[in-house]
Scaffold this active site. Sequence first.
Site, PDB file in Angstrom:
ATOM      1  N   CYS A  25       0.931  -1.194  -0.101  1.00  0.00           N
ATOM      2  CA  CYS A  25       0.147  -0.126   0.160  1.00  0.00           C
ATOM      3  C   CYS A  25       1.023   1.228   0.128  1.00  0.00           C
ATOM      4  CB  CYS A  25      -1.116  -0.010   1.068  1.00  0.00           C
ATOM      5  SG  CYS A  25      -1.870   1.528   1.158  1.00  0.00           S
ATOM      6  N   CYS A  41      -0.784   4.396   2.082  1.00  0.00           N
ATOM      7  CA  CYS A  41      -0.923   4.327   3.490  1.00  0.00           C
ATOM      8  C   CYS A  41      -0.674   2.952   4.192  1.00  0.00           C
ATOM      9  CB  CYS A  41      -2.485   4.566   4.037  1.00  0.00           C
ATOM     10  SG  CYS A  41      -3.788   3.995   3.012  1.00  0.00           S
ATOM     11  N   SER A  42      -1.685   2.121   4.676  1.00  0.00           N
ATOM     12  CA  SER A  42      -1.619   0.720   4.974  1.00  0.00           C
ATOM     13  C   SER A  42      -2.594  -0.047   5.031  1.00  0.00           C
ATOM     14  CB  SER A  42      -0.909   0.880   6.518  1.00  0.00           C
ATOM     15  OG  SER A  42      -1.756   1.568   7.280  1.00  0.00           O
ATOM     16  N   CYS A  43      -3.315   0.154   3.709  1.00  0.00           N
ATOM     17  CA  CYS A  43      -4.394  -0.798   3.516  1.00  0.00           C
ATOM     18  C   CYS A  43      -3.856  -2.299   3.757  1.00  0.00           C
ATOM     19  CB  CYS A  43      -4.969  -0.607   2.188  1.00  0.00           C
ATOM     20  SG  CYS A  43      -5.627   1.004   1.956  1.00  0.00           S
TER      21      CYS A  43
END
Lengths: 212, 115
Positions: free
Chosen positions: A113, A116-118
């Site tokens: 990702c 972000c941090s999906c």
Amino acid sequence: MSDAHEHEHEHDDHPWSPPSDIEARVRALESLLVEKGLTTHDAIDTLIAAFENDLGPMHGARVVAKAWTDPSYRERLARDGTSAIAELGYRGLQTEHVTALFNTPKDHHMWVCTLCSCYPWTLLGIPPVWFKSPAYRAKVVSHPREVLRDFGVELDSDVTIHVWDTSAEQRYIVIPERPPGTEGLSEVELSELVTRDSMIGTGFPLQRSPRS
Amino acid sequence: MDREPSRQIPSMEGPVGYPRKNGEPVFDAPWQSRAFGMVVNLHTRGLYPWDEFKTRLIGEIAAGAESTASGPSPGYYEHWVRAFMRLLADRQLVSEEELARRVDEFKSGARRQVY
């Protein structure tokens, strides 16, 4: 969510009785850590749930093992990852649009990702810290082969690496190749070989059953 | 790059391995799951490398007479909490004095709710 949460709230309705030493110690720790802003009650709840109920990587591993053993499931998974995963009972906000990426001898998939941090929590549990690190997010796109080397993964030069960028709407799961010499293993035994990293594309499945 | 925590924690085997069933942690009481959650959560927030906790846990278990070579020792989460307290003090996150005061408040009933 967790028993602890309900348990603590029960004190509203029950006569007070002194906690045991260890209970008092753990309560003191949690209240101090939250006060200091080092953690939150919700974060602890979520973490316990990820390990205790949802133990994430196990869900993803079941999907992979089924894809290895059941050709018709594999086909459904390739056609529509979301519904094939829902067949196993794994639904939820974070697995709504999942595409399965199938590794072959000539194609290696991995995902990141970049924004972000999906992360597909329901399938893979809590995300590893490196997944959120700027270093991984930046480097995996420009230098995927080097990143893989950092993980101890060496691919032949004729293997094409495909990097996929996950988002809030689109999640991925890598279906690694079934390890050789696993013909006699059951689906459950196979799922034990599937590591979290192998479903992100930064690792391979284990070679033999941890029990053997 | 750190590989944590779901790889490192389940790799703790023998006496330092936490009690598990089908790969999932087993908790006998809510305080055990809270203690587990706090240690792992603070680690995932980058407050300490996993090894710093693991080393202290190994030390606590080794010091406990009841540890066995084959599996989790009976007082596993008591050791876990002691190792955590030590780590927090060493890292100057929670001092022994402030913790002792807070424990007393919970023991005496001056403070009842964690939430």
